[in-house]
Design an enzyme around this catalytic site. Structure first.
Site, PDB file in Angstrom:
ATOM      1  N   ASP A 121      43.568  40.474  41.683  1.00 15.63           N
ATOM      2  CA  ASP A 121      44.781  40.304  40.875  1.00 15.63           C
ATOM      3  C   ASP A 121      44.401  40.203  39.396  1.00 15.63           C
ATOM      4  O   ASP A 121      43.711  39.272  38.977  1.00 15.63           O
ATOM      5  CB  ASP A 121      45.482  39.022  41.359  1.00 15.63           C
ATOM      6  CG  ASP A 121      46.787  38.718  40.651  1.00 15.63           C
ATOM      7  OD1 ASP A 121      46.907  39.037  39.448  1.00 15.63           O
ATOM      8  OD2 ASP A 121      47.664  38.133  41.302  1.00 15.63           O
ATOM      9  N   HIS A 149      48.324  41.940  42.445  1.00 16.85           N
ATOM     10  CA  HIS A 149      49.475  41.082  42.147  1.00 16.85           C
ATOM     11  C   HIS A 149      50.796  41.685  42.634  1.00 16.85           C
ATOM     12  O   HIS A 149      51.854  41.114  42.404  1.00 16.85           O
ATOM     13  CB  HIS A 149      49.543  40.867  40.622  1.00 16.85           C
ATOM     14  CG  HIS A 149      50.351  39.679  40.184  1.00 16.85           C
ATOM     15  ND1 HIS A 149      49.945  38.373  40.365  1.00 16.85           N
ATOM     16  CD2 HIS A 149      51.562  39.581  39.561  1.00 16.85           C
ATOM     17  CE1 HIS A 149      50.847  37.538  39.874  1.00 16.85           C
ATOM     18  NE2 HIS A 149      51.851  38.250  39.385  1.00 16.85           N
ATOM     19  N   SER A 188      54.314  34.559  41.814  1.00 19.75           N
ATOM     20  CA  SER A 188      53.975  34.540  40.395  1.00 19.75           C
ATOM     21  C   SER A 188      54.854  33.510  39.669  1.00 19.75           C
ATOM     22  O   SER A 188      54.760  32.320  39.964  1.00 19.75           O
ATOM     23  CB  SER A 188      54.134  35.957  39.830  1.00 19.75           C
ATOM     24  OG  SER A 188      53.495  36.065  38.578  1.00 19.75           O
TER      25      SER A 188
END
Lengths: 300, 300
Positions: free
Chosen positions: B240, B275, B163
């Site tokens: 995600d 995620h 991320s």
């Protein structure tokens, strides 16, 4: 008996289901996580065996699902993994949250006999009766009457656990011959009658009479075991502070088994490992393989 | 430059070191975790290559060390793994803890130019200069002048991240050709100038002039890449929520590379993955192997 699915999370080609259901045994909602390996997700569904993992003090169903590293091995061999909670939550009993080693998140996997705990702290009945019936079916029919009866094989179940959950795995295995195909434990409280954690829990849940404690103490139970080869694997880290403090006492379990002539208990002392998930994760693959062999997934 | 060892934890036959040191770059103590695989713990010590893992928003060095499942693969191939922190902590700047996506635990792996952040929010210099010098040595001598120069090979380093840390891995790789042998990323913020997270961070740390943002945006940087084969692996989960919200924009990175004729970028869209660390852990072995191939540990 029905489960509510709070989340479905992709993991190692399988799915981790975050579930909750209303338990009549504990009188509370109970959370649990269920990992279904890719082998269970075929069309039509295939029944896979199940490994139950019982967590230690303070844990929820999430800790080991996140940090235990069981999923890669389980996905490899085709094994579902069930992560139940460590106690009822929300009964709001006096003192229930007063300490981290008694009450909430510290149910010790037994049915309490002492009020006020005896009303809902009945984790043994929950885990050996209500939860299997809800997962697999009620046992009266084809075995697929439960929510996951089509993908879980009720006849092939093994059990493992850590610390308080290691105590739980060993005692449920020894108290319910035939219910589980094998048992393993990470740093179990192996002789709770003789350690501080166990004495506090047993006095609170079972009362002061030590005679009643014997039926929930793996070291005492193994003396009366007549089920043949024990099929038990235990790992303990030599750097584990609780091992060094005498909370675990795996030597007592070993000695009791030896004195009783019980075969099939392997206890490994892992040099320098502590009590954390870093220890569990380092050996979870071995425990997956131990269960998988006894569940017919790997050749022995 | 010296490190204080807060804990040494046995993990997969290696050791996870919880370290802290005083950083002159950030002006704060900086925590980090370093996993040394068993191959580094021989007598005499053997130098092993290093994979740097940059974490996402809100994380500390502990999250991925506990939940990322990198250690089993790293122990298998003989790779050290470094988990730095995500920002300075303790500067007590106004608003530093006001939001989860800016300030503390959200340093975005760049050197801020805007006050008050420019004083200590200098994660790029910290990660590419001060921390390597402290770990490996100052570069002036044999390479073993640092705290871990005897066990870490400064010439064989790869980088990965998740991320915000995927943004960090890609941009540090693209901005410092030759410093890392390969790069990979899980769900990276691949075009921060064009997403809400990135615009907030870049405006705060770099100021309102979007021209200055280009030098810290992987999609912009890849257009000017002249380093040959990119050696980049990116995984993104199709389930995600942040991918679906347009925070990640991996397609923009892919398109920019394609338009610029840059080869060697593999982007995989993993069906149904989210995620979380459940996503990271499911593919961490692939990223270990990607780094290991480029670090000479596995044949390509």
């Amino acid at each position: 008996m029905a489960f509510t699915t709070k989340a479905t999370i992709a993991s190692f080609g399988g799915k981790l289901l975050k579930l909750t259901h209303q338990s009549t045994t504990t009188g509370t909602p109970m959370a649990l996580n269920l990992f279904l390996p890719p082998q269970a997700l075929t069309t039509p569904p295939t029944r896979v065996p199940l490994l139950i993992y019982l967590s230690g003090l303070t844990c929820t169903p999430d800790n080991c699902a996140e940090k235990g590293f069981f999923q890669p091995g389980a996905a490899r061999v085709g094994l579902a993994v069930l992560y139940p909670d460590t106690s009822p939550r929300g009964l709001d009993l006096p003192g229930e949250r007063a300490s981290w080693d008694f009450g909430e998140a510290a149910g010790f996997y037994l049915d309490a006999t002492q009020p006020p705990w005896s009303g809902g702290y009945r984790m043994e009945s929950y885990l050996t009766e209500e939860l299997p019936a809800a997962l697999f079916g009620d046992g009266s029919g084809s075995g697929d009457g439960g929510a996951y009866g089509a993908v879980l094989d009720r006849a092939r179940v093994a059990i493992t656990g850590h610390s308080m959950g290691g105590h739980g795995a060993l005692t449920l295995y020894l108290r319910h011959p035939g219910l589980y195909r094998s048992v393993s434990a990470f740093a179990p409280i192996a002789n709770p009658s003789e350690c501080a954690w166990g004495r506090k829990a047993f006095a609170g849940y079972l009362g002061p009479d030590r005679e009643g404690w014997r039926a929930h103490d793996a070291t005492e139970l193994v003396r009366g075991w007549t089920g043949g080869d024990l099929k038990a694997l235990v790992d303990v880290g030599t750097g584990d502070q609780f091992y060094k403090q005498g909370q675990l006492l795996p030597e007592n379990l070993e000695r009791a088994a030896r004195e009783a002539g019980v075969q099939g208990l392997t206890v490994r002392y892992q040099e320098g490992y502590d009590h954390s998930y870093y220890f569990i994760s380092s050996f979870s693959d071995d425990h997956i393989n131990h269960a998988a062999k006894h569940l017919g997934l790997l050749s022995e």
